[in-house]
Write a protein that holds these residues in place. Structure first.
Motif, PDB file in Angstrom:
ATOM      1  N   ARG A  25      29.159  24.087  32.130  1.00  0.00           N
ATOM      2  CA  ARG A  25      27.806  24.317  32.633  1.00  0.00           C
ATOM      3  C   ARG A  25      27.664  25.775  33.060  1.00  0.00           C
ATOM      4  O   ARG A  25      28.618  26.399  33.517  1.00  0.00           O
ATOM      5  N   LYS A  26      26.447  26.285  32.964  1.00  0.00           N
ATOM      6  CA  LYS A  26      26.111  27.570  33.554  1.00  0.00           C
ATOM      7  C   LYS A  26      25.235  27.290  34.766  1.00  0.00           C
ATOM      8  O   LYS A  26      24.346  26.444  34.713  1.00  0.00           O
ATOM      9  N   TYR A  28      22.709  28.500  38.040  1.00  0.00           N
ATOM     10  CA  TYR A  28      21.665  29.478  38.363  1.00  0.00           C
ATOM     11  C   TYR A  28      21.165  29.223  39.789  1.00  0.00           C
ATOM     12  O   TYR A  28      20.680  28.134  40.105  1.00  0.00           O
ATOM     13  N   ARG A  61      32.289  29.197  38.910  1.00  0.00           N
ATOM     14  CA  ARG A  61      31.355  29.756  37.926  1.00  0.00           C
ATOM     15  C   ARG A  61      30.013  30.155  38.535  1.00  0.00           C
ATOM     16  O   ARG A  61      29.195  30.772  37.859  1.00  0.00           O
ATOM     17  N   HIS A 281      21.747  23.781  36.905  1.00  0.00           N
ATOM     18  CA  HIS A 281      22.738  24.032  35.864  1.00  0.00           C
ATOM     19  C   HIS A 281      22.094  23.883  34.490  1.00  0.00           C
ATOM     20  O   HIS A 281      21.118  23.168  34.323  1.00  0.00           O
TER      21      HIS A 281
END
Length: 344
Positions: A25-26, A28, A61, A281
């Motif tokens: 996952r990214k 934010y 992350r 995410h």
């Protein structure tokens, strides 16, 4: 004789249930103060969902610094799933013998119950008057065991001299309850029942509730077989990873059902309507091509056949933990298929 058609299967974006693996996952950080529900809606519109965090790798992350002390993440303990009802969501009340939610929505909660006091009460006792209360599973209580052994009832019919005596036998299912006067915590009480080839009491109607209540001394609070596992992720992840700070969750006012993370990446429970910044995410999207050759007499150019195969593939992939994907056939032209066949 079977033919050898070649079909190309296209995956348009997919994600794994455990995104600590691949694709990751990214995350934010959104510097905008809103409620938990509004944050969930925003993340689902702009990204994938409110942040699901399944490991310390996921936490690492999130590189953004926090503008505010706390931010919403996607963990919630929705009271609609367990308050005054036996729901069917992941964090609903369930019976120990099956590990499943009740198919019969019978309950006998006291008027103020359940309240998840201090975020510790996830097992159920029967108290005075047969009323139910949620309690800390670690407390020592007496308890009730049960089994579902079948019994027989006999009805005799006596007729006149020209008739005969007969018996009609009807088989009934009846729960048999046993009161245990030894005090144990909820888990040990269940283990004790299992050693007796029984389980903690399942109660599904007022008659059964009255029967169990009649077995116990009036002053006793006894364990029954109802429990729940609190906290679920917004995206329905089954991860059990938690990163609570030492004093949390604590739910002091009884209405802290959503989770925030601070800039040290530890978590606390709070009231869902309070306005905080939040973390979303985004699941990485992939386009993957898989070539498949079939030995079959079936016409794979038939749309109904293709749809049926795709349906079975979707079911199989979902059962293996893949989510959020699309499948599409790309059938090669006959000339190309024939050329490949002649080369093999």
């Amino acid at each position: 004789m079977g033919c050898f058609p070649t079909l190309t299967l296209l995956f348009f974006g997919f994600s794994l249930c455990s995104c600590s693996k691949f694709p990751p996952r990214k995350y934010y950080y959104v510097d905008k103060k809103i409620s938990w529900n509004d944050a969930q809606q925003y993340c689902r519109e702009k990204y994938t969902d409110l942040a699901t965090i399944e490991s310390m790798d996921d936490i690492s992350r999130l590189n953004s610094s926090f503008s505010y002390d706390w931010a919403w993440i996607g963990l919630q303990d929705d009271p609609e799933s367990w308050k005054n009802t036996l729901g069917n969501d992941t964090n609903s009340w369930r019976w120990a013998i099956t590990g499943e939610t009740s198919k019969i929505d019978y309950h006998n909660w006291d008027s103020t119950q359940p309240d998840y006091y201090l975020a510790k009460e996830t097992c159920v006792i029967m108290g005075l008057g047969g009323k139910w209360y949620d309690k800390n599973c670690g407390e020592n209580k007496t308890f009730a065991c049960y089994n579902g052994k079948k019994i027989f009832s006999f009805m005799d019919f006596t007729y006149s001299l020209v008739h005969f005596l007969s018996a009609a036998v009807t088989e009934q299912n009846k729960k048999n309850y046993m009161y245990i006067s030894t005090t144990k915590n909820w888990t040990s009480a269940r283990e004790h029942c299992i050693k007796l080839s029984m389980n903690l009491a399942v109660i599904e109607n007022s008659e059964e509730n009255a029967e169990v209540s009649s077995l116990k001394p009036n002053s006793d609070d006894i364990w029954i077989g109802l429990y729940r596992v609190p906290w679920t992720w917004s995206d329905k992840s089954q991860s059990s990873f938690k990163n609570w700070r030492s004093s949390s969750p604590n739910n002091p006012p009884g209405n802290q059902h959503c989770v925030v993370e601070n800039n040290l990446h530890v978590w606390d429970d709070d009231i869902c309507t309070i306005k905080y910044a939040f973390i979303c995410h985004q699941v990485a999207k992939l386009r993957t091509t898989v070539k498949l050759k079939f030995v079959t007499d079936v016409d794979l150019s038939d749309s109904a056949t293709n749809a049926q195969i795709l349906q079975q593939l979707r079911a199989k992939l979902t059962s293996q933990g893949l989510t959020d994907f699309k499948l599409q056939w790309n059938i090669q032209p006959k000339k190309q298929e024939n050329k490949e066949n002649s080369e093999t």
